[in-house]
Design a protein around this motif. Structure first.
Motif, PDB file in Angstrom:
ATOM      1  N   ASP A 196     -16.021   1.118  -5.605  1.00 39.57           N
ATOM      2  CA  ASP A 196     -16.057   1.555  -4.308  1.00 39.57           C
ATOM      3  C   ASP A 196     -14.846   1.349  -3.507  1.00 39.57           C
ATOM      4  OD1 ASP A 196     -17.934   2.353  -1.976  1.00 39.57           O
ATOM      5  OD2 ASP A 196     -17.119   0.423  -1.421  1.00 39.57           O
ATOM      6  N   TRP A 197     -14.309   1.984  -2.695  1.00 38.79           N
ATOM      7  CA  TRP A 197     -13.135   2.042  -2.045  1.00 38.79           C
ATOM      8  C   TRP A 197     -13.124   0.691  -1.226  1.00 38.79           C
ATOM      9  CZ3 TRP A 197      -8.179   3.007  -1.808  1.00 38.79           C
ATOM     10  CH2 TRP A 197      -7.310   2.645  -0.339  1.00 38.79           C
ATOM     11  N   ASP A 198     -14.123   0.556  -0.487  1.00 38.79           N
ATOM     12  CA  ASP A 198     -14.050  -0.605   0.641  1.00 38.79           C
ATOM     13  C   ASP A 198     -14.337  -2.046  -0.190  1.00 38.79           C
ATOM     14  OD1 ASP A 198     -14.057   0.840   2.724  1.00 38.79           O
ATOM     15  OD2 ASP A 198     -16.083   1.269   2.818  1.00 38.79           O
ATOM     16  N   GLN A 199     -14.821  -1.770  -1.452  1.00 36.53           N
ATOM     17  CA  GLN A 199     -15.004  -3.013  -2.374  1.00 36.53           C
ATOM     18  C   GLN A 199     -13.631  -3.433  -2.910  1.00 36.53           C
ATOM     19  OE1 GLN A 199     -17.630  -2.486  -5.547  1.00 36.53           O
ATOM     20  NE2 GLN A 199     -17.081  -4.397  -6.688  1.00 36.53           N
ATOM     21  N   TYR A 200     -12.887  -2.265  -3.310  1.00 38.50           N
ATOM     22  CA  TYR A 200     -11.532  -2.654  -3.709  1.00 38.50           C
ATOM     23  C   TYR A 200     -10.641  -3.157  -2.537  1.00 38.50           C
ATOM     24  CZ  TYR A 200      -6.486  -1.262  -4.347  1.00 38.50           C
ATOM     25  OH  TYR A 200      -5.296  -1.223  -4.273  1.00 38.50           O
ATOM     26  N   LEU A 201     -10.639  -2.640  -1.536  1.00 35.50           N
ATOM     27  CA  LEU A 201      -9.837  -3.162  -0.218  1.00 35.50           C
ATOM     28  C   LEU A 201     -10.247  -4.536  -0.016  1.00 35.50           C
ATOM     29  CD1 LEU A 201      -9.529  -0.238   2.293  1.00 35.50           C
ATOM     30  CD2 LEU A 201      -7.894  -1.319   0.958  1.00 35.50           C
ATOM     31  N   GLN A 202     -11.397  -4.885  -0.024  1.00 38.93           N
ATOM     32  CA  GLN A 202     -12.006  -6.225   0.207  1.00 38.93           C
ATOM     33  C   GLN A 202     -11.497  -7.439  -0.706  1.00 38.93           C
ATOM     34  OE1 GLN A 202     -13.419  -6.847   3.192  1.00 38.93           O
ATOM     35  NE2 GLN A 202     -13.341  -8.945   2.872  1.00 38.93           N
ATOM     36  N   ASN A 203     -11.736  -6.855  -2.149  1.00 41.38           N
ATOM     37  CA  ASN A 203     -11.797  -7.787  -3.174  1.00 41.38           C
ATOM     38  C   ASN A 203     -10.324  -7.980  -3.775  1.00 41.38           C
ATOM     39  OD1 ASN A 203     -14.456  -8.211  -2.642  1.00 41.38           O
ATOM     40  ND2 ASN A 203     -15.076  -7.263  -4.561  1.00 41.38           N
ATOM     41  N   ILE A 259      -4.805   5.918  -5.053  1.00 44.69           N
ATOM     42  CA  ILE A 259      -5.906   5.032  -5.470  1.00 44.69           C
ATOM     43  C   ILE A 259      -7.296   5.267  -5.057  1.00 44.69           C
ATOM     44  CG2 ILE A 259      -6.545   2.448  -5.490  1.00 44.69           C
ATOM     45  CD1 ILE A 259      -3.612   1.694  -5.425  1.00 44.69           C
ATOM     46  N   ARG A 260      -7.325   5.665  -3.618  1.00 42.12           N
ATOM     47  CA  ARG A 260      -8.712   6.145  -3.068  1.00 42.12           C
ATOM     48  C   ARG A 260      -9.391   7.296  -3.841  1.00 42.12           C
ATOM     49  NH1 ARG A 260      -9.255   7.403   3.358  1.00 42.12           N
ATOM     50  NH2 ARG A 260      -7.709   9.139   2.322  1.00 42.12           N
ATOM     51  N   TYR A 261      -8.302   8.137  -4.226  1.00 37.91           N
ATOM     52  CA  TYR A 261      -8.829   9.447  -5.089  1.00 37.91           C
ATOM     53  C   TYR A 261      -9.165   9.027  -6.211  1.00 37.91           C
ATOM     54  CZ  TYR A 261      -8.447  13.734  -7.567  1.00 37.91           C
ATOM     55  OH  TYR A 261      -8.668  14.807  -8.417  1.00 37.91           O
ATOM     56  N   ALA A 262      -8.568   7.968  -6.813  1.00 38.42           N
ATOM     57  CA  ALA A 262      -9.083   7.787  -8.153  1.00 38.42           C
ATOM     58  C   ALA A 262     -10.526   7.006  -8.278  1.00 38.42           C
ATOM     59  CB  ALA A 262      -7.944   6.804  -8.731  1.00 38.42           C
ATOM     60  N   TYR A 287      -5.502   2.317 -12.312  1.00 39.72           N
ATOM     61  CA  TYR A 287      -4.448   2.804 -11.719  1.00 39.72           C
ATOM     62  C   TYR A 287      -3.256   2.174 -12.194  1.00 39.72           C
ATOM     63  CZ  TYR A 287      -1.489   4.628  -7.988  1.00 39.72           C
ATOM     64  OH  TYR A 287      -0.402   5.571  -7.305  1.00 39.72           O
ATOM     65  N   ASP A 288      -2.546   2.862 -12.890  1.00 40.09           N
ATOM     66  CA  ASP A 288      -1.329   2.208 -14.014  1.00 40.09           C
ATOM     67  C   ASP A 288      -0.091   2.432 -12.961  1.00 40.09           C
ATOM     68  OD1 ASP A 288       0.295   1.090 -15.814  1.00 40.09           O
ATOM     69  OD2 ASP A 288      -0.940   1.988 -17.201  1.00 40.09           O
ATOM     70  N   PHE A 289       0.732   1.393 -12.883  1.00 34.71           N
ATOM     71  CA  PHE A 289       1.974   1.525 -11.966  1.00 34.71           C
ATOM     72  C   PHE A 289       3.044   1.507 -13.063  1.00 34.71           C
ATOM     73  CE2 PHE A 289      -0.214  -0.428  -8.344  1.00 34.71           C
ATOM     74  CZ  PHE A 289       0.481   0.221  -7.461  1.00 34.71           C
ATOM     75  N   LEU A 290       2.796   1.524 -14.539  1.00 34.85           N
ATOM     76  CA  LEU A 290       3.582   1.816 -15.481  1.00 34.85           C
ATOM     77  C   LEU A 290       4.711   0.663 -15.463  1.00 34.85           C
ATOM     78  CD1 LEU A 290       3.964   5.549 -15.641  1.00 34.85           C
ATOM     79  CD2 LEU A 290       2.201   4.135 -17.009  1.00 34.85           C
ATOM     80  N   ARG A 291       5.750   0.877 -15.962  1.00 30.49           N
ATOM     81  CA  ARG A 291       6.770  -0.108 -16.565  1.00 30.49           C
ATOM     82  C   ARG A 291       7.627  -0.498 -15.138  1.00 30.49           C
ATOM     83  NH1 ARG A 291      10.842   1.270 -20.238  1.00 30.49           N
ATOM     84  NH2 ARG A 291      10.614   3.278 -19.665  1.00 30.49           N
ATOM     85  N   GLY A 292       7.908  -1.691 -14.842  1.00 33.21           N
ATOM     86  CA  GLY A 292       8.492  -2.369 -13.865  1.00 33.21           C
ATOM     87  C   GLY A 292       7.869  -3.052 -12.819  1.00 33.21           C
ATOM     88  N   ARG A 312      -9.910  11.701 -19.379  1.00 27.44           N
ATOM     89  CA  ARG A 312     -10.452  11.211 -20.614  1.00 27.44           C
ATOM     90  C   ARG A 312     -10.792   9.749 -20.703  1.00 27.44           C
ATOM     91  NH1 ARG A 312     -11.804  14.620 -24.649  1.00 27.44           N
ATOM     92  NH2 ARG A 312     -11.072  16.917 -24.622  1.00 27.44           N
ATOM     93  N   GLN A 313      -9.574   9.028 -20.350  1.00 29.54           N
ATOM     94  CA  GLN A 313      -9.488   7.439 -20.349  1.00 29.54           C
ATOM     95  C   GLN A 313      -9.595   7.053 -18.874  1.00 29.54           C
ATOM     96  OE1 GLN A 313      -9.101   5.890 -23.134  1.00 29.54           O
ATOM     97  NE2 GLN A 313      -8.972   7.875 -24.312  1.00 29.54           N
ATOM     98  N   LYS A 314     -10.061   7.906 -17.996  1.00 30.73           N
ATOM     99  CA  LYS A 314     -10.129   7.462 -16.628  1.00 30.73           C
ATOM    100  C   LYS A 314      -9.282   6.573 -15.996  1.00 30.73           C
ATOM    101  CE  LYS A 314     -14.228   9.425 -16.610  1.00 30.73           C
ATOM    102  NZ  LYS A 314     -14.507  10.430 -15.915  1.00 30.73           N
ATOM    103  N   SER A 315      -8.190   6.915 -15.992  1.00 32.58           N
ATOM    104  CA  SER A 315      -6.893   6.171 -15.647  1.00 32.58           C
ATOM    105  C   SER A 315      -5.835   7.295 -14.862  1.00 32.58           C
ATOM    106  CB  SER A 315      -6.129   5.546 -16.687  1.00 32.58           C
ATOM    107  OG  SER A 315      -5.546   6.328 -17.573  1.00 32.58           O
ATOM    108  N   MET A 316      -5.503   6.780 -13.761  1.00 28.77           N
ATOM    109  CA  MET A 316      -4.076   7.378 -13.106  1.00 28.77           C
ATOM    110  C   MET A 316      -2.829   6.648 -13.172  1.00 28.77           C
ATOM    111  SD  MET A 316      -3.964   8.624  -8.942  1.00 28.77           S
ATOM    112  CE  MET A 316      -5.113  10.114  -9.121  1.00 28.77           C
ATOM    113  N   LEU A 317      -1.863   7.344 -13.593  1.00 26.70           N
ATOM    114  CA  LEU A 317      -0.691   6.961 -13.795  1.00 26.70           C
ATOM    115  C   LEU A 317       0.392   7.191 -12.951  1.00 26.70           C
ATOM    116  CD1 LEU A 317      -2.352   7.797 -16.561  1.00 26.70           C
ATOM    117  CD2 LEU A 317      -0.600   6.335 -17.880  1.00 26.70           C
ATOM    118  N   PHE A 318       0.952   5.991 -12.460  1.00 25.29           N
ATOM    119  CA  PHE A 318       2.169   6.581 -11.079  1.00 25.29           C
ATOM    120  C   PHE A 318       3.410   6.861 -12.027  1.00 25.29           C
ATOM    121  CE2 PHE A 318       5.625   4.194  -8.957  1.00 25.29           C
ATOM    122  CZ  PHE A 318       6.121   5.507  -8.271  1.00 25.29           C
ATOM    123  N   SER A 319       3.833   8.025 -11.763  1.00 21.02           N
ATOM    124  CA  SER A 319       4.901   8.522 -12.579  1.00 21.02           C
ATOM    125  C   SER A 319       6.265   8.233 -11.815  1.00 21.02           C
ATOM    126  CB  SER A 319       4.907   9.994 -12.659  1.00 21.02           C
ATOM    127  OG  SER A 319       6.086  10.691 -13.237  1.00 21.02           O
TER     128      SER A 319
END
Length: 586
Positions: free
Chosen positions: A176-183, A310-313, A321-326, A281-288
């Motif tokens: 849940d979006w609110d749960q994410y923001l809270q925790n 992140i909210r969309y994901a 939500y993968d920020f990838l390398r760095g 398929r892997q239920k992930s969003m990767l920041f490019s």
């Protein structure tokens, strides 16, 4: 376990359904090993790539594992080449590895390791961008004996950057979006996200647009313009290469329904843009990639765009939500945790004696020819010989090395190489013509004439052959036959300077050239002599200079040029003799 090779795009496309089924079942699969991403990237890879495909036996129709690789040629100092094996995703994939159906790892991994060592030719294997959580790659490397290989851990740090690209922050998403923001988000960041998103949603001043068919190109260019403004000075010449890749891969991902690209606007002015890969398929969003107006602070474009993504994901059931390398600091404000990246290099201890992989031969030949054309003869010779060590009958390498040996004055070796080429290609016109030229340079005129006539039997319109045949006949004293050859060459190409000058020389020998024409052709002989000298053909240069002086004894430039070429030839002969004595003593 049966290992097959996929090394062309058509076969790769045919295997999509099989690939997707393995990818969907593999809990360690990640987006840069998906068929979608690889199908975009492999079309941009210039080096030979291959995919190892494993199946339990030869009768099975489907594969249970895939391992994408590529082969890279690197030129060594002083000539010669080194064949390196890389993960196929380098240099654009943040993560690499293999995909495999669960339950087959214990059979597949040693089979892949054995095939790579026994069937592929390389000296160094660069295993880059492996997630520390990828236990299979650690197991894979254990099948490389420490007796045969040296191993090293690499950490490449970009100059002037503090960012550690061997750390990959990611966010485990709540349901849940609110749960994410809270925790998962700190109170300060949480308040900013809520306030800014509400401001955008209720304001007529700010809005966010998402990519669609109509705005794809404009959104990509907005993103790249922001990115370029920040990175152009640091990336330099690589900037355009990176931007071309980004354009191509973003378009490709959009066409395959795996791109989330949004732009934040203030009125009609874009403030920032972000592109994320979407792995359903892997239920992930990767920041490019992202870019923003660095002067605009309130609201922060980067904060808003990441929060929106992140909210969309979360709303679509994604788990990561993968920020990838760095390890940039801002990523941790979203509740990111860390994963680490490994970069391991395995190198054969006897790599100096390893041959080239046959797939890399065309690239080695191209670089060798460039060295030869640039007169880097030592480097070119090493390249030709290394190619011939791998393919002893390689026609272009035989010919190139044959020509190089003639340049070095090693006529016997040149002759043998050209004859070897004729065994491979009996009707090779360039081999027969070069053999004729080689014989002529050594004064073996009958052999030269025979070789030239063989060429004319295959290609009756060969202008240069008529000219050289006429020259050989002239040297034998068959002046009328020589004149006929020169005239034939000029009938085929009226502006052939060599044939024109040689015809004039033959007429002069018969006393048929007027004094004014003698002066004209004396100058042309002098010019041709200089051309031959520049090409390293001292013997022919001397003949032209002498002919020039014979026609016009007071032509000072011809005397000067003749003296220079005789002196240079003498110095070369002395150096060659000195080297030969050194070799004999050794």
């Amino acid at each position: 376990m049966q290992i097959d090779i996929i090394d062309n795009f058509e076969t790769f496309k045919e295997r999509r359904e099989n690939w997707d089924s393995v990818y969907a079942a593999d809990p360690q699969a990640q987006f840069f090993l998906s068929w979608v991403w690889l199908s975009g990237w492999l079309q941009m890879v210039h080096e030979p790539w291959l995919i190892l495909a494993a199946k339990p036996d030869t009768h099975d129709l489907s594969y249970v594992a895939f391992f994408p690789l590529k082969i890279v040629l690197e030129q060594q100092d002083g000539g010669g080449f080194d064949t390196k094996l890389y993960m196929a995703g380098n240099s654009m994939a943040d993560y690499t590895g293999l995909i495999c159906l669960p339950g087959y790892e214990e059979e597949v991994i040693p089979a892949f390791a054995a095939y790579i060592q026994q069937q592929l030719t390389w000296s160094t294997f660069d295993v880059q961008n492996i997630l520390e959580t990828d236990t299979r790659m650690s197991l894979f490397l254990r099948y490389f004996s420490r007796d045969k290989f040296d191993f090293s851990q690499h950490r490449i740090q970009n100059q002037g950057e503090d960012t550690d690209h061997y750390i990959a922050p990611y966010v485990s998403l709540a349901d849940d979006w609110d749960q994410y923001l809270q925790n998962d988000v700190g109170s300060n960041t949480r308040q900013k996200i809520r306030r800014f998103l509400k401001k955008i949603e209720t304001s007529d001043e700010f809005h966010i647009t998402h990519v669609d068919t109509n705005n794809l190109e404009s959104h990509i260019e907005i993103l790249l313009k922001f990115w370029e403004s920040k990175w152009r000075d640091k990336k330099g010449d690589n900037c355009d290469v990176i931007m071309d890749y980004v354009r191509a891969i973003l378009r490709h991902c959009f066409e395959n329904n795996c791109l989330y690209l949004s732009v934040l606007w203030k009125g009609d002015t874009p403030l920032g843009a972000i592109a994320n890969f979407v792995d359903v398929r892997q239920k992930s969003m990767l920041f490019s990639i992202t870019g923003r107006d660095e002067t605009f602070k309130n609201p922060s474009p980067g904060l808003i765009l990441h929060a929106d993504a992140i909210r969309y994901a979360i709303q679509n059931g994604f788990k990561v939500y993968d920020f990838l390398r760095g390890n940039e600091e801002y990523k941790y404000s979203f509740g990111a945790k860390e994963r680490r990246i490994q970069h391991i290099v395995a190198k054969y201890k006897d790599c100096q004696n390893r041959q080239l992989d046959v797939r890399i031969i065309p690239f080695a030949l191209q670089l060798t020819l460039e060295n030869h054309r640039a007169n880097r003869l030592t480097e070119a010779e090493r390249g030709y010989r290394q190619i011939l060590e791998t393919q002893s009958n390689h026609p272009e390498a035989l010919y190139g090395l044959g020509m190089l040996m003639r340049q070095k004055g090693e006529y016997e070796r040149s002759e043998n190489l050209l004859k070897n080429l004729l065994q491979v290609q009996p009707n090779s016109i360039k081999a027969l013509f070069s053999l004729g030229n080689l014989y002529q340079a050594q004064g073996q005129l009958s052999k030269a004439i025979e070789a030239y006539n063989q060429v004319l039997a295959l290609q009756p319109q060969a202008i240069a052959v008529y000219n050289n045949l006429g020259y050989a006949l002239h040297q034998q004293g068959h002046v009328e036959d020589a004149i006929a050859c020169y005239q034939k060459a000029l009938s085929l190409q009226p502006d052939c300077v060599e044939a024109e000058v040689n015809l004039a020389n033959a007429l002069y020998a018969q006393g048929k050239l007027s004094p004014d024409k003698q002066a004209h052709y004396a100058a042309m002989n002098n010019d041709l002599g200089s051309k031959c000298k520049q090409a390293g053909d001292f013997k022919t240069a001397i003949a032209y200079y002498q002919q020039s002086i014979s026609m016009q004894p007071d032509l000072a430039s011809a005397h000067y040029n003749l003296e220079l070429v005789l002196q240079e030839q003498s110095e070369n002969d002395t150096a060659s003799s000195r080297n030969q004595k050194t070799l004999i003593r050794a």
